[in-house]
Motif scaffolding. Structure first.
Motif, PDB file in Angstrom:
ATOM      1  N   LYS A 106      38.191  29.212  39.850  1.00 20.51           N
ATOM      2  CA  LYS A 106      40.111  29.364  39.218  1.00 20.51           C
ATOM      3  C   LYS A 106      40.104  30.841  37.889  1.00 20.51           C
ATOM      4  CE  LYS A 106      39.556  25.826  36.067  1.00 20.51           C
ATOM      5  NZ  LYS A 106      40.546  24.321  35.629  1.00 20.51           N
ATOM      6  N   GLU A 107      39.099  31.048  37.836  1.00 22.27           N
ATOM      7  CA  GLU A 107      38.469  31.920  36.844  1.00 22.27           C
ATOM      8  C   GLU A 107      38.252  33.854  37.435  1.00 22.27           C
ATOM      9  OE1 GLU A 107      35.351  31.345  34.012  1.00 22.27           O
ATOM     10  OE2 GLU A 107      35.326  29.108  35.154  1.00 22.27           O
ATOM     11  N   ILE A 108      38.308  33.312  38.979  1.00 24.68           N
ATOM     12  CA  ILE A 108      38.081  35.026  39.388  1.00 24.68           C
ATOM     13  C   ILE A 108      39.246  35.743  39.887  1.00 24.68           C
ATOM     14  CG2 ILE A 108      36.710  35.361  41.827  1.00 24.68           C
ATOM     15  CD1 ILE A 108      34.880  33.820  41.577  1.00 24.68           C
ATOM     16  N   ARG A 109      39.961  36.389  39.002  1.00 28.42           N
ATOM     17  CA  ARG A 109      40.106  37.016  40.054  1.00 28.42           C
ATOM     18  C   ARG A 109      40.882  38.007  41.185  1.00 28.42           C
ATOM     19  NH1 ARG A 109      40.175  43.280  39.707  1.00 28.42           N
ATOM     20  NH2 ARG A 109      38.533  43.799  37.698  1.00 28.42           N
ATOM     21  N   GLU A 110      42.572  37.986  41.813  1.00 29.77           N
ATOM     22  CA  GLU A 110      41.927  39.046  43.026  1.00 29.77           C
ATOM     23  C   GLU A 110      42.124  40.116  42.976  1.00 29.77           C
ATOM     24  OE1 GLU A 110      46.106  38.290  45.020  1.00 29.77           O
ATOM     25  OE2 GLU A 110      46.199  35.970  43.800  1.00 29.77           O
ATOM     26  N   THR A 111      40.786  40.477  44.003  1.00 41.22           N
ATOM     27  CA  THR A 111      39.871  42.009  44.268  1.00 41.22           C
ATOM     28  C   THR A 111      40.600  42.049  46.265  1.00 41.22           C
ATOM     29  OG1 THR A 111      37.941  41.262  44.183  1.00 41.22           O
ATOM     30  CG2 THR A 111      38.838  41.876  41.992  1.00 41.22           C
ATOM     31  N   LEU A 112      40.183  43.602  45.733  1.00 44.68           N
ATOM     32  CA  LEU A 112      39.600  44.047  47.751  1.00 44.68           C
ATOM     33  C   LEU A 112      38.158  44.192  47.238  1.00 44.68           C
ATOM     34  CD1 LEU A 112      43.485  44.621  48.954  1.00 44.68           C
ATOM     35  CD2 LEU A 112      42.487  42.540  49.676  1.00 44.68           C
TER      36      LEU A 112
END
Length: 518
Positions: A97-103
């Motif tokens: 849940k600490e990981i942010r959205e990326t591509l």
């Protein structure tokens, strides 16, 4: 007794079921550890470790290459752990849940700086393509003169944790894993450093040049050619197609990929951005060169760089050669005591790497006194050694003798192999050496006719090819049996300009296919 057997069978089945593995979808992962562990949530405050694995099969194109389908498994007999229990064995944990959205596109083609991570010194980490990454040690110019800059290469694999969140797995050739984790306020690399991770920042200085960055890269550790019904495709260790199509030919070096499909030749650097080589018909790699290639176009044969730029000439480079080697020396001589059959070949082995010197005569029993003998380069003596082989010198073929009689030339092959364990006499050396000379018994040989004594001339060229000439025409031995070219001139190592039946064309000497363009 039957009842006892039945009870034992039930216990075995229950134990086997307890050991059964269960595949886990990546989006079920809720916790990562600095040491590279993955956990799913069992209940409110306990987590169960899952294993990252998935070996598939060996590729038929390589005995040492296996592809992996990355999957996660958990085992029902494993004990759930609380975060506190996990931290007893780990330096730190990260909740997903600490990981942010990326591509993946946020990282591919980007370069990052690590203050201290994989190496003691600062490090460049570059995500080269959707399949490849490289790390490069950064040292001061002074230290660069004293130390070899270390590099490591990785398979790059984005792992989709769901909800737009990715982590990025890097796997080196030893299958050792490090992981990029994009957190809300920083990007970290989970790796073997004292605190368990290193922070990634933007790389703002000048990068090492492309060829330096990949001069240690061995693509066969990360990719392989797979044969299909239509041709070849390139796959990586995660069984992903690296290139978009199937090709007649795929060439790969540390710094480039070349594909050919029909008459379309495409060049890629390791970033996999395609560059169509206009007018290209056939491409070949060059021996002992990873950064240049040769290309036949409708305008002729040319050398190209791995950037797709034509070269006027190939860059020079230097070899490090060995000084402690042995020499094989062959000399054609006449024995004044053998009037009827005077011709012989003297073989000598010498040099510091030879445990003993060797001498042996091979009498060429089918040769007459009036014939003139030479090797295919026109000389009466040739030699060979490891260094000449290493740098790619033309092999002189001492087993082939050129015979001249009445102004005409032919070629004959003699079996000059012999067993060095056969009997010999040992004598003192006639040079200042403590080594003895092994003198073997003379052999008497009859040659095998390769070309009859009917040609105007036969000569090995500087490029190693053996030309034979007849009535103003030229042929190439042993690939051709008839002299058909009015002219033949090399434009590159493999592509020769020819004139045949009044038409100008090109010959590919790797395949001996002729090309005539309108």
């Amino acid at each position: 007794m039957k009842q006892l057997t039945f009870i034992l069978l039930l216990l075995i089945i229950q134990w086997a079921n307890a050991q059964e593995e269960r595949e886990i979808a990546p989006d079920q992962i809720k916790l990562l550890t600095y040491g590279g562990g993955y956990y799913i949530q069992k209940d409110k405050n306990t987590f169960l470790e899952v294993k990252f694995k998935g070996k598939n099969k060996r590729e038929v194109s390589s005995d040492e290459f296996s592809t992996y389908v990355p999957k996660f498994f958990c085992y029902s007999d494993d004990n759930p752990q609380t975060p506190s229990e996990i931290l007893k064995e780990e330096q730190g944990i990260i909740y997903t849940k600490e990981i942010r959205e990326t591509l993946p596109a946020d990282f591919i083609g980007k370069s990052f700086r690590l203050k201290k991570s994989i190496y003691e010194a600062p490090t460049l980490l570059k995500i080269v393509s959707p399949f490849l990454a490289v790390s490069h040690e950064l040292l001061s110019k002074k230290k660069q003169k004293e130390y070899y800059l270390r590099k490591e290469y990785y398979s790059f694999f984005p792992l989709d944790l769901g909800e737009g969140k990715y982590i990025y797995v890097l796997l080196d050739k030893w299958k050792r894993k490090i992981t990029i984790v994009p957190l809300k306020h920083k990007i970290v690399l989970l790796c073997d450093v004292p605190k368990g991770y290193s922070k990634l920042s933007s790389f703002r200085q000048k990068e090492p040049d492309y060829n330096t960055l990949f001069n240690d890269y061995t693509p066969e550790n990360f990719m392989t050619h797979r044969r299909t019904k239509e041709g070849y495709e390139l796959v990586d260790i995660f069984n992903r197609k690296v290139l978009p199509s199937v090709y007649d030919t795929i060439y790969q070096t540390r710094s480039m990929l070349i594909t050919q499909k029909g008459e379309e030749v495409i060049l890629y650097q390791n970033d996999l951005l395609p560059k169509i080589l206009k007018g290209g018909k056939v491409a070949h790699l060059l021996t002992n060169r990873s950064d240049e290639f040769e290309l036949l176009t409708d305008k002729g044969g040319f050398y190209y760089s791995n950037e797709g730029k034509p070269l006027k000439e190939l860059p020079s480079f230097h070899y490090g050669l060995c000084g402690t080697i042995s020499w094989d020396i062959y000399t054609l001589k006449k024995d004044s005591l053998e009037v009827a059959k005077p011709h012989y070949m003297l073989y000598e082995l010498s040099g510091p790497a030879a445990s003993s010197y060797v001498k042996k005569r091979f009498y060429l029993s089918d040769r007459t006194p009036e014939e003139k003998l030479s090797f295919i380069d026109g000389n009466s003596g040739v030699d060979w050694n490891f260094n000449k082989d290493y740098v790619g010198d033309n092999y002189p073929h001492p087993e082939i003798v050129r015979v001249e009689r009445n102004g005409k030339y032919g070629l004959f092959e003699y079996d000059i192999d012999f067993d060095m364990k056969s009997p010999y006499k040992e004598e003192d050396s006639d040079v200042s050496s403590s080594k003895k000379v092994r003198k073997y018994a003379d052999s008497y040989l009859t040659g095998k006719e390769l070309l009859p004594i009917a040609y105007d001339h036969i000569q090995q060229q500087d490029n190693g090819l053996i030309y034979f000439y007849l009535n103003g025409k030229i042929g190439i031995y042993p690939q051709q049996k008839t002299a058909t070219y009015s002219a033949i001139e090399p434009e590159t190592r493999s592509f020769f300009r020819i004139i045949k039946d009044g038409k100008q064309g090109y010959l590919d000497i790797k395949t001996f296919q002729e090309y005539f363009f309108e």
